[in-house]
Design an enzyme around this catalytic site. Structure first.
Site, PDB file in Angstrom:
ATOM      1  N   ASP A  52       0.798  -1.589  -0.053  1.00 33.61           N
ATOM      2  CA  ASP A  52      -0.097   0.195  -0.046  1.00 33.61           C
ATOM      3  C   ASP A  52       0.701   1.193  -0.023  1.00 33.61           C
ATOM      4  OD1 ASP A  52      -2.785   1.347   0.861  1.00 33.61           O
ATOM      5  OD2 ASP A  52      -0.977   2.025   1.991  1.00 33.61           O
ATOM      6  N   TYR A  57       2.740  10.033  -0.309  1.00 31.00           N
ATOM      7  CA  TYR A  57       3.769   9.230   0.400  1.00 31.00           C
ATOM      8  C   TYR A  57       5.668   9.702  -0.353  1.00 31.00           C
ATOM      9  CZ  TYR A  57       0.572   6.797   2.470  1.00 31.00           C
ATOM     10  OH  TYR A  57      -0.374   6.063   2.822  1.00 31.00           O
ATOM     11  N   LYS A  82      -2.720   6.177  -3.655  1.00 32.70           N
ATOM     12  CA  LYS A  82      -3.926   6.480  -3.692  1.00 32.70           C
ATOM     13  C   LYS A  82      -3.576   7.741  -4.329  1.00 32.70           C
ATOM     14  CE  LYS A  82      -3.226   4.840   0.996  1.00 32.70           C
ATOM     15  NZ  LYS A  82      -2.164   4.819   0.992  1.00 32.70           N
ATOM     16  N   HIS A 115      -7.589   9.926  -1.570  1.00 26.49           N
ATOM     17  CA  HIS A 115      -6.871   9.466  -0.332  1.00 26.49           C
ATOM     18  C   HIS A 115      -7.855  10.149   0.920  1.00 26.49           C
ATOM     19  CE1 HIS A 115      -2.137   9.107   1.721  1.00 26.49           C
ATOM     20  NE2 HIS A 115      -3.155   9.527   2.437  1.00 26.49           N
ATOM     21  N   LEU A 197      -1.609   0.334  14.148  1.00 27.63           N
ATOM     22  CA  LEU A 197      -0.481   0.275  15.590  1.00 27.63           C
ATOM     23  C   LEU A 197      -0.558   1.334  16.046  1.00 27.63           C
ATOM     24  CD1 LEU A 197       2.670  -2.178  14.560  1.00 27.63           C
ATOM     25  CD2 LEU A 197       0.853  -2.898  15.759  1.00 27.63           C
ATOM     26  N   ILE A 235      -2.418  -3.161   7.646  1.00 30.60           N
ATOM     27  CA  ILE A 235      -1.057  -2.513   6.592  1.00 30.60           C
ATOM     28  C   ILE A 235      -0.926  -2.217   7.905  1.00 30.60           C
ATOM     29  CG2 ILE A 235      -1.977  -2.764   4.338  1.00 30.60           C
ATOM     30  CD1 ILE A 235      -2.681   0.281   4.331  1.00 30.60           C
ATOM     31  N   LYS A 237       3.566  -1.216   9.177  1.00 22.53           N
ATOM     32  CA  LYS A 237       4.800  -0.061   8.551  1.00 22.53           C
ATOM     33  C   LYS A 237       5.987  -0.558   9.633  1.00 22.53           C
ATOM     34  CE  LYS A 237       7.473   3.639   9.005  1.00 22.53           C
ATOM     35  NZ  LYS A 237       8.325   3.977   9.722  1.00 22.53           N
ATOM     36  N   SER A 238       6.854  -0.951   8.517  1.00 19.92           N
ATOM     37  CA  SER A 238       8.214  -0.885   9.263  1.00 19.92           C
ATOM     38  C   SER A 238       9.045  -0.728   8.257  1.00 19.92           C
ATOM     39  CB  SER A 238       8.303  -2.131  10.421  1.00 19.92           C
ATOM     40  OG  SER A 238       9.601  -2.028  11.203  1.00 19.92           O
ATOM     41  N   VAL A 239      10.093  -0.527   9.035  1.00 19.76           N
ATOM     42  CA  VAL A 239      11.438  -0.392   8.031  1.00 19.76           C
ATOM     43  C   VAL A 239      12.729  -0.889   8.897  1.00 19.76           C
ATOM     44  CG1 VAL A 239      10.623   1.800   6.959  1.00 19.76           C
ATOM     45  CG2 VAL A 239      12.273   2.126   9.266  1.00 19.76           C
ATOM     46  N   ARG A 243      10.936  -6.322  12.392  1.00 19.17           N
ATOM     47  CA  ARG A 243       9.488  -6.134  12.950  1.00 19.17           C
ATOM     48  C   ARG A 243       9.364  -6.318  11.334  1.00 19.17           C
ATOM     49  NH1 ARG A 243      10.599   0.046  14.969  1.00 19.17           N
ATOM     50  NH2 ARG A 243      11.531  -1.544  16.934  1.00 19.17           N
ATOM     51  N   ASN A 247       5.701  -8.861  11.965  1.00 19.87           N
ATOM     52  CA  ASN A 247       4.552  -8.996  12.011  1.00 19.87           C
ATOM     53  C   ASN A 247       3.998  -9.898  10.824  1.00 19.87           C
ATOM     54  OD1 ASN A 247       4.787  -6.520  13.041  1.00 19.87           O
ATOM     55  ND2 ASN A 247       5.529  -4.809  11.994  1.00 19.87           N
TER      56      ASN A 247
HETATM   57  P1  A2P Z   1      10.343   0.762  12.451  1.00 24.71           P
HETATM   58  O1  A2P Z   1       8.993   1.387  11.425  1.00 24.71           O
HETATM   59  O2  A2P Z   1      11.207   2.153  13.121  1.00 24.71           O
HETATM   60  O3  A2P Z   1      10.831  -0.185  12.619  1.00 24.71           O
HETATM   61  P2  A2P Z   1       2.081   2.057  12.148  1.00 24.71           P
HETATM   62  O4  A2P Z   1       1.495   1.178  11.159  1.00 24.71           O
HETATM   63  O5  A2P Z   1       0.905   1.889  13.318  1.00 24.71           O
HETATM   64  O6  A2P Z   1       2.060   3.857  11.254  1.00 24.71           O
HETATM   65  O7  A2P Z   1       2.950   1.841  13.070  1.00 24.71           O
HETATM   66  C1  A2P Z   1       4.472   2.014  12.938  1.00 24.71           C
HETATM   67  C2  A2P Z   1       5.452   1.972  13.759  1.00 24.71           C
HETATM   68  O8  A2P Z   1       5.129   0.773  14.548  1.00 24.71           O
HETATM   69  C3  A2P Z   1       7.199   2.622  13.285  1.00 24.71           C
HETATM   70  O9  A2P Z   1       7.114   3.581  14.304  1.00 24.71           O
HETATM   71  C4  A2P Z   1       7.457   1.086  13.497  1.00 24.71           C
HETATM   72  O10 A2P Z   1       8.979   1.555  13.842  1.00 24.71           O
HETATM   73  C5  A2P Z   1       6.819   0.540  14.656  1.00 24.71           C
HETATM   74  N1  A2P Z   1       6.735  -0.479  14.673  1.00 24.71           N
HETATM   75  C6  A2P Z   1       6.211  -2.064  13.092  1.00 24.71           C
HETATM   76  N2  A2P Z   1       6.047  -2.611  13.759  1.00 24.71           N
HETATM   77  C7  A2P Z   1       6.857  -2.821  14.925  1.00 24.71           C
HETATM   78  C8  A2P Z   1       7.333  -3.912  15.597  1.00 24.71           C
HETATM   79  N3  A2P Z   1       6.943  -5.191  15.145  1.00 24.71           N
HETATM   80  N4  A2P Z   1       7.167  -3.381  17.286  1.00 24.71           N
HETATM   81  C9  A2P Z   1       8.012  -2.828  17.498  1.00 24.71           C
HETATM   82  N5  A2P Z   1       7.601  -1.686  16.388  1.00 24.71           N
HETATM   83  C10 A2P Z   1       6.831  -1.752  15.566  1.00 24.71           C
END
Ligand code: A2P
Length: 285
Positions: A52, A57, A82, A115, A197, A235, A237-239, A243, A247
């Site tokens: 997504d 973005y 979007k 969007h 999250l 959906i 997000k993580s970088v 994680r 997830n």
């Molecule tokens: P990061 O990208 O630095 O790994 P959302 O999806 O609600 O927007 O949340 C994204 C945020 O949650 C980001 O700051 C991401 O950090 C953090 N995050 C995503 N997955 C995890 C995880 N499994 N444990 C801890 N923090 C997480």
């Protein structure tokens, strides 16, 4: 045209046009353009088959490059983008879709979303009419909206004769969106959760961490599981590669009814993002 084929290992949700969307996908909101190639590649390696993004973005180019270089057949990946606020309106929407497809390097989208409703602009009905045209022309398989309120959904449906397939909204345990979810269920609109999250703010909540201990999973896995059991498309997000993998590993356990209710009770109406009533970024006037 619709596809009934399941994509990857994630159970799908059937949209009101017959298409299937994986219930768990990967969001790239706030992933910087120079990191998005590696991040999306890590997500695809972990098994995600729904990605997504959004014009706003500014990472469609790297997202598309990662998808294309990963080398899956096009019909084994579900791609959402979007339409940004400044592109609302019939002709500008047609142009914006072509521009997104060019940046992604794809010849169709699986899902295109408006969007934000931007009530002050009052253009979302014409915009959705352009979405209908894009669907008829085969550039987009499914059409939906994001951040729409019940009144916006009623209006777009009444004035275009078509119910959006998806409404992607801010939704997490502090903002459970009961009224919108009920409306969606009554009208066969899939609920998709952004910032599932709570942008990470929920992960040290004592209720969430207690339940994580009970089920032997991480707080993020517990919150994602809560979404899945509610029926949301989700959906996260993580970088961070570990994680991203964690997830995705959310299909081997279940929350009990009591655990679900305890998490839902965290609702206090807190938004992490803008309010759809007033958000109008990108509008000229
Ligand atoms: P990061 O990208 O630095 O790994 P959302 O999806 O609600 O927007 O949340 C994204 C945020 O949650 C980001 O700051 C991401 O950090 C953090 N995050 C995503 N997955 C995890 C995880 N499994 N444990 C801890 N923090 C997480």
């Amino acid at each position: 045209m619709t596809t009934k084929r399941e994509i990857g290992v994630v159970p799908p949700i059937v949209l009101n046009d017959g298409s299937l969307i994986p219930q768990l996908g990967f969001g790239v909101f706030q992933v910087p353009p120079d990191q998005v190639f590696d991040t999306v590649t890590a997500a695809l390696r972990a098994g995600y088959r729904s990605i997504d993004t959004a014009a706003a973005y500014q990472n469609e180019e790297g997202t598309g490059r990662a998808i294309r270089q990963f080398g899956l057949p096009r019909d084994e990946i579900f791609v959402t983008t979007k339409l940004w606020n400044s592109d609302q309106g019939y002709d500008s929407t047609l142009r914006a879709c072509t521009a997104s497809l060019d940046r992604l390097g794809l010849d169709y989208l699986d899902l295109y979303l408006i969007h934000w409703p931007v009530p002050a602009a009052d253009k979302f009905v014409d915009t959705f009419r352009a979405f209908q045209r894009l669907k008829a022309d085969g550039l987009v398989r499914s059409i939906g909206v994001s951040n729409f309120r019940i009144a916006d959904l009623e209006r777009v449906t009444a004035e275009t004769g078509e119910t959006p397939s998806v409404n992607q909204i801010e939704l997490h345990p502090r903002l459970v969106q009961r009224a919108l979810r009920e409306y969606h269920a009554e009208h066969a609109i899939a609920t998709e959760a952004w910032s599932p999250l709570g942008q990470g703010t929920l992960l040290d909540d004592p209720v969430v961490t207690r339940i994580a201990g009970e089920v032997g999973r991480t707080p993020a896995q517990v919150v994602i599981r809560w979404h899945l059991q509610l029926g949301n498309v989700v959906i996260p997000k993580s970088v961070t590669p570990a994680r991203i993998e964690q997830n995705f590993d959310v299909f081997g356990f279940e929350l009990t009814g009591d655990q679900m209710r305890a998490i839902t009770a965290l609702d206090d109406g807190t938004r992490t993002g803008p309010d759809p009533d007033t958000f109008a970024m990108g509008l000229d006037t």
